[in-house]
Design a protein around this motif. Structure first.
Motif, PDB file in Angstrom:
ATOM      1  N   VAL A   1      51.932  23.253  -1.415  1.00 38.88           N
ATOM      2  CA  VAL A   1      51.629  22.092  -2.272  1.00 38.88           C
ATOM      3  C   VAL A   1      50.823  21.087  -1.470  1.00 38.88           C
ATOM      4  CG1 VAL A   1      52.616  20.138  -3.489  1.00 38.88           C
ATOM      5  CG2 VAL A   1      53.672  22.399  -3.713  1.00 38.88           C
ATOM      6  N   GLN A   2      49.737  20.665  -2.046  1.00 38.94           N
ATOM      7  CA  GLN A   2      48.866  19.746  -1.320  1.00 38.94           C
ATOM      8  C   GLN A   2      48.097  18.852  -2.277  1.00 38.94           C
ATOM      9  OE1 GLN A   2      45.875  21.630   1.137  1.00 38.94           O
ATOM     10  NE2 GLN A   2      45.706  19.872   2.499  1.00 38.94           N
ATOM     11  N   LEU A   3      47.953  17.605  -1.884  1.00 36.34           N
ATOM     12  CA  LEU A   3      47.048  16.677  -2.540  1.00 36.34           C
ATOM     13  C   LEU A   3      46.007  16.276  -1.515  1.00 36.34           C
ATOM     14  CD1 LEU A   3      49.433  14.290  -4.520  1.00 36.34           C
ATOM     15  CD2 LEU A   3      47.934  16.050  -5.460  1.00 36.34           C
ATOM     16  N   GLN A   4      44.777  16.469  -1.850  1.00 35.00           N
ATOM     17  CA  GLN A   4      43.678  16.187  -0.922  1.00 35.00           C
ATOM     18  C   GLN A   4      42.854  15.033  -1.469  1.00 35.00           C
ATOM     19  OE1 GLN A   4      43.085  18.046   1.991  1.00 35.00           O
ATOM     20  NE2 GLN A   4      41.497  16.572   2.533  1.00 35.00           N
ATOM     21  N   ALA A   5      42.960  13.894  -0.800  1.00 34.79           N
ATOM     22  CA  ALA A   5      42.160  12.731  -1.193  1.00 34.79           C
ATOM     23  C   ALA A   5      40.864  12.737  -0.399  1.00 34.79           C
ATOM     24  CB  ALA A   5      42.926  11.445  -0.941  1.00 34.79           C
ATOM     25  N   SER A   6      39.787  12.373  -1.055  1.00 27.71           N
ATOM     26  CA  SER A   6      38.489  12.328  -0.388  1.00 27.71           C
ATOM     27  C   SER A   6      37.591  11.312  -1.072  1.00 27.71           C
ATOM     28  CB  SER A   6      37.834  13.720  -0.424  1.00 27.71           C
ATOM     29  OG  SER A   6      37.619  14.126  -1.759  1.00 27.71           O
ATOM     30  N   GLY A   7      36.451  11.076  -0.462  1.00 29.07           N
ATOM     31  CA  GLY A   7      35.457  10.199  -1.063  1.00 29.07           C
ATOM     32  C   GLY A   7      35.362   8.832  -0.442  1.00 29.07           C
ATOM     33  N   GLY A   8      36.206   8.547   0.529  1.00 31.04           N
ATOM     34  CA  GLY A   8      36.133   7.260   1.176  1.00 31.04           C
ATOM     35  C   GLY A   8      34.883   7.120   2.023  1.00 31.04           C
ATOM     36  N   GLY A   9      34.642   5.907   2.486  1.00 27.03           N
ATOM     37  CA  GLY A   9      33.489   5.660   3.327  1.00 27.03           C
ATOM     38  C   GLY A   9      33.237   4.194   3.497  1.00 27.03           C
ATOM     39  N   LEU A  10      32.059   3.900   4.001  1.00 25.00           N
ATOM     40  CA  LEU A  10      31.634   2.521   4.228  1.00 25.00           C
ATOM     41  C   LEU A  10      30.666   2.115   3.129  1.00 25.00           C
ATOM     42  CD1 LEU A  10      31.390  -0.023   6.025  1.00 25.00           C
ATOM     43  CD2 LEU A  10      29.552   1.170   7.259  1.00 25.00           C
ATOM     44  N   VAL A  11      30.932   0.969   2.520  1.00 24.07           N
ATOM     45  CA  VAL A  11      30.081   0.493   1.435  1.00 24.07           C
ATOM     46  C   VAL A  11      29.958  -1.017   1.544  1.00 24.07           C
ATOM     47  CG1 VAL A  11      32.028   0.283  -0.164  1.00 24.07           C
ATOM     48  CG2 VAL A  11      29.719   0.627  -1.072  1.00 24.07           C
ATOM     49  N   GLN A  12      28.853  -1.533   1.088  1.00 21.88           N
ATOM     50  CA  GLN A  12      28.658  -2.984   1.090  1.00 21.88           C
ATOM     51  C   GLN A  12      29.398  -3.620  -0.091  1.00 21.88           C
ATOM     52  OE1 GLN A  12      24.398  -3.659   1.177  1.00 21.88           O
ATOM     53  NE2 GLN A  12      24.447  -3.906   3.400  1.00 21.88           N
ATOM     54  N   ALA A  13      29.734  -4.862   0.077  1.00 19.95           N
ATOM     55  CA  ALA A  13      30.373  -5.597  -1.004  1.00 19.95           C
ATOM     56  C   ALA A  13      29.501  -5.538  -2.257  1.00 19.95           C
ATOM     57  CB  ALA A  13      30.614  -7.041  -0.588  1.00 19.95           C
ATOM     58  N   GLY A  14      30.165  -5.337  -3.372  1.00 19.52           N
ATOM     59  CA  GLY A  14      29.449  -5.179  -4.631  1.00 19.52           C
ATOM     60  C   GLY A  14      29.119  -3.746  -4.981  1.00 19.52           C
ATOM     61  N   GLY A  15      29.304  -2.863  -4.032  1.00 18.98           N
ATOM     62  CA  GLY A  15      28.996  -1.463  -4.256  1.00 18.98           C
ATOM     63  C   GLY A  15      30.130  -0.713  -4.929  1.00 18.98           C
ATOM     64  N   SER A  16      29.937   0.596  -5.052  1.00 18.95           N
ATOM     65  CA  SER A  16      30.904   1.445  -5.741  1.00 18.95           C
ATOM     66  C   SER A  16      31.227   2.676  -4.911  1.00 18.95           C
ATOM     67  CB  SER A  16      30.345   1.902  -7.096  1.00 18.95           C
ATOM     68  OG  SER A  16      30.108   0.815  -7.957  1.00 18.95           O
ATOM     69  N   LEU A  17      32.423   3.190  -5.139  1.00 22.53           N
ATOM     70  CA  LEU A  17      32.837   4.462  -4.574  1.00 22.53           C
ATOM     71  C   LEU A  17      33.700   5.175  -5.588  1.00 22.53           C
ATOM     72  CD1 LEU A  17      33.974   3.763  -0.863  1.00 22.53           C
ATOM     73  CD2 LEU A  17      32.049   5.191  -1.591  1.00 22.53           C
TER      74      LEU A  17
END
Length: 126
Positions: A1-17
């Protein structure tokens, strides 16, 4: 059983992820899914949850109208769309599945959540 979170990173204020939480080893479609975050030096806090009926529960007032959660049962994946990001959103973000198909009333009780993924780091620069 596993949950894999991804998609994080560095973004400027006002941006989206967009963060993803992929499940393997079990079928998450029968359980509510929540997102949490933990900023440096702070306790983990609930952010948002989605039930199996796609009803959203916001745990953090600060993300209302900026963050949305959705799930793709065919892909066993949930997503956290984060818009208008602010430096105070900087944290490690975690996903978890609840024991039930509805979202717990609040995101504070760790015992309400059955499986946890590892964190993905989000850094918002000013």
């Amino acid at each position: 059983v596993q949950l894999q979170a991804s998609g994080g990173g560095l973004v400027q204020a006002g941006g989206s992820l967009r963060l993803s939480c992929a499940a393997s080893g079990f079928n998450p479609r029968y359980y509510a899914i929540g997102w949490f975050r933990q900023a440096p030096g702070k306790e983990r806090e609930g952010v948002i949850c989605i039930s199996t009926g796609r009803i959203d529960t916001y745990y953090a007032d600060s993300v209302n109208d900026r963050f949305t959660i959705f799930r793709d049962n065919a892909k066993n994946t949930s997503y956290l769309q984060m818009n208008s990001l602010k430096p105070e959103d900087t944290a490690d973000y975690y996903c978890a599945t609840a024991w039930t198909n509805t979202c717990p009333a609040n995101g504070r009780r760790k015992s309400d959540w059955r499986y946890w993924g590892q964190g993905t780091q989000v850094t918002v620069s000013s």
